[in-house]
Scaffold this active site. Structure first.
Site, PDB file in Angstrom:
ATOM      1  N   ALA A 175       0.831  -1.211   0.000  1.00  0.00           N
ATOM      2  CA  ALA A 175       0.000   0.000   0.000  1.00  0.00           C
ATOM      3  C   ALA A 175       0.862   1.256   0.000  1.00  0.00           C
ATOM      4  CB  ALA A 175      -0.927   0.008   1.209  1.00  0.00           C
ATOM      5  N   CYS A 176       2.141   1.091  -0.315  1.00  0.00           N
ATOM      6  CA  CYS A 176       3.068   2.223  -0.287  1.00  0.00           C
ATOM      7  C   CYS A 176       3.423   2.643  -1.706  1.00  0.00           C
ATOM      8  CB  CYS A 176       4.338   1.844   0.468  1.00  0.00           C
ATOM      9  SG  CYS A 176       5.343   3.278   0.839  1.00  0.00           S
ATOM     10  N   ILE A 177       3.392   3.949  -1.974  1.00  0.00           N
ATOM     11  CA  ILE A 177       3.748   4.423  -3.316  1.00  0.00           C
ATOM     12  C   ILE A 177       4.925   5.395  -3.275  1.00  0.00           C
ATOM     13  CG2 ILE A 177       1.527   4.013  -4.449  1.00  0.00           C
ATOM     14  CD1 ILE A 177       0.778   6.924  -3.827  1.00  0.00           C
ATOM     15  N   LYS A 179       7.953   4.762  -3.677  1.00  0.00           N
ATOM     16  CA  LYS A 179       8.844   4.474  -4.805  1.00  0.00           C
ATOM     17  C   LYS A 179       8.396   5.201  -6.072  1.00  0.00           C
ATOM     18  CE  LYS A 179       6.474  -0.052  -4.920  1.00  0.00           C
ATOM     19  NZ  LYS A 179       5.910  -0.041  -3.570  1.00  0.00           N
TER      20      LYS A 179
END
Length: 325
Positions: A175-177, A179
């Site tokens: 759920a991490c963006i 990058k």
């Protein structure tokens, strides 16, 4: 950098002769901060993964947990409730000035959580170093976990400041963006980052992010993690916070990143996204399955406990462990 770059799906561990008669003999326990836990897994300190009830259940059943910091005003009561139930308290803090007031309030009232996690997206920061020193100054008995970081230099700096453990992983989570939004992080090479950081570490490392299968837990241990933080795979359970949604006959639950708009309530410096995860039934069943799979990993490693996994040989199979599927 002259290091091997790989991620979870690029690695296969190589079996050794089995020395146990049944996988149930394999010991999956791990020690952190003077307590022994059933498995080297900690649910992510995210609002869609953990809440008070789950934290209480985990502590009662000898699992490690870290409570999230998205309802900051409830934290003192949470610690008191856990202590009243004769359970350990494990909380998260940020680095804003209000957090210093909170830590000072705990110290003044002698409310001492057993574990404090300083948790910001870019943990290799002067602000984190200052907070570690402050906590160690006024709450010296709390075990301090600091993160998140991606490099050996960061691990050394936080350990030297007084951190008892560091959390490794910048942006590899489902759920991490980070990058995508920033161009920075350990997405795509999280397991190599864990290995790189673990070689420099003198204290425990928590691998945080990028774990998509139970086998990835064993791989994290192989490359130096003491504990593995898991988000998406531990979201979506009956007990998990969040609404159950039915779409086309399938059941889902909400899951969102800690720096997402849903979490923050505003569209500013967003580095997390909201998504749906399949409904997964009871949390206890998933945790039991993780333990059983880890017991199998230990038997393949040719040992009786987690230490055996750290000594296994491995091969790098660039993105091909799924090629046959």
């Amino acid at each position: 950098m002259g290091m091997e770059i790989f991620d979870y799906e690029d690695i296969q561990l190589i079996p050794n002769k089995c020395v146990i008669n049944s996988r149930s003999e394999a010991d999956t326990t791990v020690e952190l901060g003077g307590r022994r836990f059933k498995i080297p897994v900690v649910p992510a300190n995210m609002a869609t993964v953990i809440n008070d009830e789950i934290a209480k259940w985990l502590a009662t059943n000898d699992y490690f947990y870290i409570m999230h910091r998205f309802a900051p005003e409830t934290r003192r009561a949470f610690i008191e409730t856990m202590h009243a139930a004769q359970l350990y308290a494990s909380i998260s803090v940020g680095v804003k000035s209000s957090e210093y007031d909170f830590i000072d309030d705990l110290a003044t009232n002698q409310i001492v959580p057993e574990y404090i996690t300083i948790d910001i997206a870019h943990g290799h920061a002067d602000s984190v170093i200052a907070m570690i020193k402050h906590i160690k100054d006024v709450l010296p008995d709390s075990f301090v976990i600091a993160g998140n970081v991606a490099t050996p230099a960061a691990v050394r700096d936080l350990e030297n400041a007084g951190a008892d453990a560091t959390k490794v992983g910048v942006g590899p989570g489902k759920a991490c963006i980070t990058k995508v939004k920033t161009g920075f992080g350990t997405g795509g090479w999280q397991l190599a980052a864990v290995r790189w950081c673990a070689k420099a570490a003198r204290k425990p490392i928590i691998a945080d992010g990028g774990v998509r299968t139970n086998g990835d837990i064993a791989k994290s241990i192989r490359f130096g993690a003491t504990m593995v933080m898991i988000g998406s795979m531990l979201a979506g359970h009956q007990e998990s916070p969040g609404n159950i949604l039915k779409i086309d006959g399938k059941t889902y639950k909400q899951y969102y990143g800690s720096a997402s708009e849903t979490q923050k309530g505003e569209h500013k410096n967003v580095e997390g996204k909201q998504m749906l995860v399949p409904y997964r039934g009871r949390l206890v069943d998933t945790l039991n399955e993780m333990q059983e799979d880890l017991q199998s990993s230990i038997s393949y490693a040719g040992g009786r406990d987690l230490k055996a996994i750290t000594k296994c040989d491995y091969v790098v199979v660039k993105n091909s462990i799924y090629n046959g599927d």
